[in-house]
Design an enzyme around this catalytic site. Structure first.
Site, PDB file in Angstrom:
ATOM      1  N   SER A  13       0.687  -1.357   0.069  1.00 45.44           N
ATOM      2  CA  SER A  13       0.123  -0.311   0.314  1.00 45.44           C
ATOM      3  C   SER A  13       0.801   1.324   0.249  1.00 45.44           C
ATOM      4  CB  SER A  13      -0.650   0.000   1.839  1.00 45.44           C
ATOM      5  OG  SER A  13      -1.553   1.376   1.441  1.00 45.44           O
ATOM      6  N   ARG A  56      -4.840  -1.411  -9.719  1.00 45.00           N
ATOM      7  CA  ARG A  56      -4.523  -1.711 -10.926  1.00 45.00           C
ATOM      8  C   ARG A  56      -5.014  -2.388 -11.956  1.00 45.00           C
ATOM      9  NH1 ARG A  56      -1.315  -4.012  -6.547  1.00 45.00           N
ATOM     10  NH2 ARG A  56      -1.494  -5.881  -7.411  1.00 45.00           N
ATOM     11  N   GLY A 182      -6.953   5.861   5.101  1.00 45.83           N
ATOM     12  CA  GLY A 182      -6.803   6.539   4.513  1.00 45.83           C
ATOM     13  C   GLY A 182      -5.393   7.494   5.343  1.00 45.83           C
ATOM     14  N   ASN A 183      -4.490   7.959   4.292  1.00 49.41           N
ATOM     15  CA  ASN A 183      -3.577   9.231   4.779  1.00 49.41           C
ATOM     16  C   ASN A 183      -4.042  10.418   5.110  1.00 49.41           C
ATOM     17  OD1 ASN A 183      -3.149   8.952   1.593  1.00 49.41           O
ATOM     18  ND2 ASN A 183      -1.846  10.678   2.302  1.00 49.41           N
ATOM     19  N   ASP A 184      -5.158  10.858   4.021  1.00 53.61           N
ATOM     20  CA  ASP A 184      -5.983  11.685   3.754  1.00 53.61           C
ATOM     21  C   ASP A 184      -7.177  11.847   5.711  1.00 53.61           C
ATOM     22  OD1 ASP A 184      -7.170   9.435   3.036  1.00 53.61           O
ATOM     23  OD2 ASP A 184      -8.214  11.510   2.026  1.00 53.61           O
TER      24      ASP A 184
END
Length: 196
Positions: A13, A56, A182-184
């Site tokens: 990830s 992907r 999520g990183n956000d």
């Protein structure tokens, strides 16, 4: 209130790569421990009932996702290079070994630097060995654990516990009764730990 931020990640990830850049400092700043929990994202999706294709496999989505990743990398001022493969199971298993030896943060940081910063091939055992050593682990023991029945069992059990808890992807952080995905969402996470 709990004293721990539980961080669920998978070395495949890139968004977990970004999240782990900030999470340790957020935890330290607010007096929280950070617990590292490796998962398998494709397996987590299926456990949650999400049978859709991987990112992907959707050209329009991967195009936008790749652009977003580059934007985040510029914001964090870090390199971001897609790895030569996505076979990270041994790395995830070594993360369990690292956590048991008090070296999770160092191992996860260096592993992500290699996999997503440099774009190495995670199948390269010399890279895994070097990453374990850089975290202060006994590299032979770490790799032996990754290959052992014990290591495979422990990684399988860790994943099962994560999915039973409701983990469906990564990065996903549990803190108190809140879930952040999520990183956000790290600003929301920090706001929560600052005020609770």
């Amino acid at each position: 209130m709990t004293a721990t931020i539980d961080f669920y990640f998978d070395f495949i990830s890139p968004f977990s790569y970004l999240a782990q850049l900030r999470l340790p400092e957020i935890a330290r700043r607010h007096g929280r421990a950070l617990a590292y929990h490796p998962i398998d994202i494709p397996e987590a999706k299926i456990a949650a009932g999400n049978y859709g294709p991987s990112n992907r496999e959707v050209p329009a989505k991967i195009k936008v996702l790749t652009a977003d990743l580059q934007r985040w990398a510029r914001r964090y001022d870090v390199p971001l290079t897609f790895p030569a493969s996505f076979e990270c199971g041994a790395w995830n298993t070594v993360a369990i070994f690292a956590a048991r030896h008090g070296a999770a943060e160092g191992f996860v940081r260096d592993a992500y630097r290699r996999i997503w910063g440099l774009g190495i091939d995670p199948r390269d055992r010399d890279e895994l060995r070097a990453s374990a050593a850089s975290a202060g682990l006994e590299a032979d023991a770490a790799l032996a654990f990754a290959d052992s029945e014990e290591g495979k069992r422990d990684y399988r059990e860790a994943r099962s516990k994560a999915y039973a808890r409701g983990v469906f992807g990564a990065p996903l952080m549990f803190v108190d009764d809140q879930i952040f995905w999520g990183n956000d969402r790290l600003d929301f996470l920090e706001e929560h730990v600052r005020t609770n």
